[in-house]
Design a protein around this motif. Structure first.
Motif, PDB file in Angstrom:
ATOM      1  N   ALA A  22       0.963  -1.209   0.090  1.00  0.00           N
ATOM      2  CA  ALA A  22      -0.147  -0.063   0.248  1.00  0.00           C
ATOM      3  C   ALA A  22       0.947   1.183   0.048  1.00  0.00           C
ATOM      4  O   ALA A  22       0.586   2.021  -0.684  1.00  0.00           O
ATOM      5  N   ALA A  23       2.171   1.212   0.799  1.00  0.00           N
ATOM      6  CA  ALA A  23       2.847   2.447   0.804  1.00  0.00           C
ATOM      7  C   ALA A  23       3.572   2.494  -0.441  1.00  0.00           C
ATOM      8  O   ALA A  23       3.560   3.700  -0.858  1.00  0.00           O
ATOM      9  N   ALA A  24       3.865   1.418  -1.192  1.00  0.00           N
ATOM     10  CA  ALA A  24       4.638   1.660  -2.590  1.00  0.00           C
ATOM     11  C   ALA A  24       3.569   2.199  -3.420  1.00  0.00           C
ATOM     12  O   ALA A  24       3.923   3.041  -4.209  1.00  0.00           O
ATOM     13  N   GLY A  25       2.226   1.720  -3.323  1.00  0.00           N
ATOM     14  CA  GLY A  25       1.245   2.335  -4.337  1.00  0.00           C
ATOM     15  C   GLY A  25       1.039   3.747  -4.065  1.00  0.00           C
ATOM     16  O   GLY A  25       0.944   4.619  -5.102  1.00  0.00           O
ATOM     17  N   THR A  30       1.585   9.222  -5.656  1.00  0.00           N
ATOM     18  CA  THR A  30       2.043  10.712  -5.444  1.00  0.00           C
ATOM     19  C   THR A  30       2.988  11.158  -6.318  1.00  0.00           C
ATOM     20  O   THR A  30       2.867  12.214  -7.146  1.00  0.00           O
ATOM     21  N   ALA A  31       3.973  10.399  -6.568  1.00  0.00           N
ATOM     22  CA  ALA A  31       5.046  10.770  -7.499  1.00  0.00           C
ATOM     23  C   ALA A  31       4.399  11.114  -9.088  1.00  0.00           C
ATOM     24  O   ALA A  31       4.651  12.095  -9.541  1.00  0.00           O
ATOM     25  N   ALA A  32       3.522  10.326  -9.451  1.00  0.00           N
ATOM     26  CA  ALA A  32       2.842  10.504 -10.781  1.00  0.00           C
ATOM     27  C   ALA A  32       1.946  11.881 -10.863  1.00  0.00           C
ATOM     28  O   ALA A  32       1.970  12.493 -11.637  1.00  0.00           O
ATOM     29  N   ALA A 161      -6.517   4.505  -5.969  1.00  0.00           N
ATOM     30  CA  ALA A 161      -5.301   3.672  -5.788  1.00  0.00           C
ATOM     31  C   ALA A 161      -5.048   3.682  -4.194  1.00  0.00           C
ATOM     32  O   ALA A 161      -5.267   2.214  -3.650  1.00  0.00           O
ATOM     33  N   ALA A 162      -5.411   4.630  -3.571  1.00  0.00           N
ATOM     34  CA  ALA A 162      -5.215   4.753  -1.818  1.00  0.00           C
ATOM     35  C   ALA A 162      -6.406   3.705  -1.249  1.00  0.00           C
ATOM     36  O   ALA A 162      -6.197   3.023  -0.552  1.00  0.00           O
ATOM     37  N   VAL A 163      -7.729   4.180  -1.794  1.00  0.00           N
ATOM     38  CA  VAL A 163      -8.674   3.454  -1.543  1.00  0.00           C
ATOM     39  C   VAL A 163      -8.709   1.686  -1.645  1.00  0.00           C
ATOM     40  O   VAL A 163      -8.834   0.953  -0.680  1.00  0.00           O
TER      41      VAL A 163
END
Length: 189
Positions: A22-25, A30-32, A161-163
């Protein structure tokens, strides 16, 4: 099955792996989102859209908009025979626009960084029938005066993505808590 060489799958291990995924996603999203935001008009400010001549009508929609300083207003033509002509601006403002009389697919953008106050504009051919508009630049716009924020697609993607990541981690945690996990040989005889 419980030999020293067998890999044990524990609840904690699964939860750690899920949290790491989840952290990697979230980091990737965020970077995108930051990468997509670079180079946009308005210096990272918000964007508000005003439709010029919606459905062939001689109006601006919305007619009056309140925005914060740094907001970009995007005029989008929906019918032909219209223009945007600034008629009154606050002292010290440099918005002095008079676009050509045209139609779709014409778009015009301006970022209101200048002084706060009322910026009035008209459509020259239809001013007499009431095609006038106002942009109020203020530090505290009210929601009921036509203020709107267009959320970038990258922010929506990041939220989905976060949800999704959180739901996956919670689902895996529920499964292992309910149906099994690390028993440390309790049932071996």
């Amino acid at each position: 099955m419980n030999s020293e060489n067998d890999a044990l799958v524990s609840r904690r291990g699964v939860l750690r792996a899920g949290a790491a995924a989840a952290a990697a996603g979230a980091t990737t999203g965020t970077a995108a989102a930051q990468e997509e935001g670079e180079g946009e008009e308005g210096g990272g400010g918000e964007t508000v859209e005003v439709t010029v001549g919606p459905n062939g009508e001689n109006v601006f929609d919305p007619e009056s908009v309140e925005v914060r300083p740094g907001t970009t207003v995007k005029f989008v033509w929906d019918s032909p025979g219209h223009n945007v002509h600034a008629t009154s601006v606050p002292d010290g403002a440099d918005w002095d626009v008079q676009t050509e009389i045209t139609g779709p697919p014409k778009e015009y953008e301006y970022t209101f960084d200048g002084p706060t106050g009322e910026y009035e504009y008209v459509c020259d051919p239809h001013e007499a029938v009431g095609m006038v508009g106002t942009i109020v630049v203020t530090e505290n716009p009210s929601e009921d005066k036509g203020y709107q924020t267009l959320v970038p697609d990258s922010a929506k993607t990041l939220a989905v993505a976060a949800v999704g990541s959180m739901t996956s981690v919670l689902g895996i945690a529920y499964f292992f808590m309910k149906y099994g996990g690390d028993y440390d040989g309790e049932f071996d005889q």
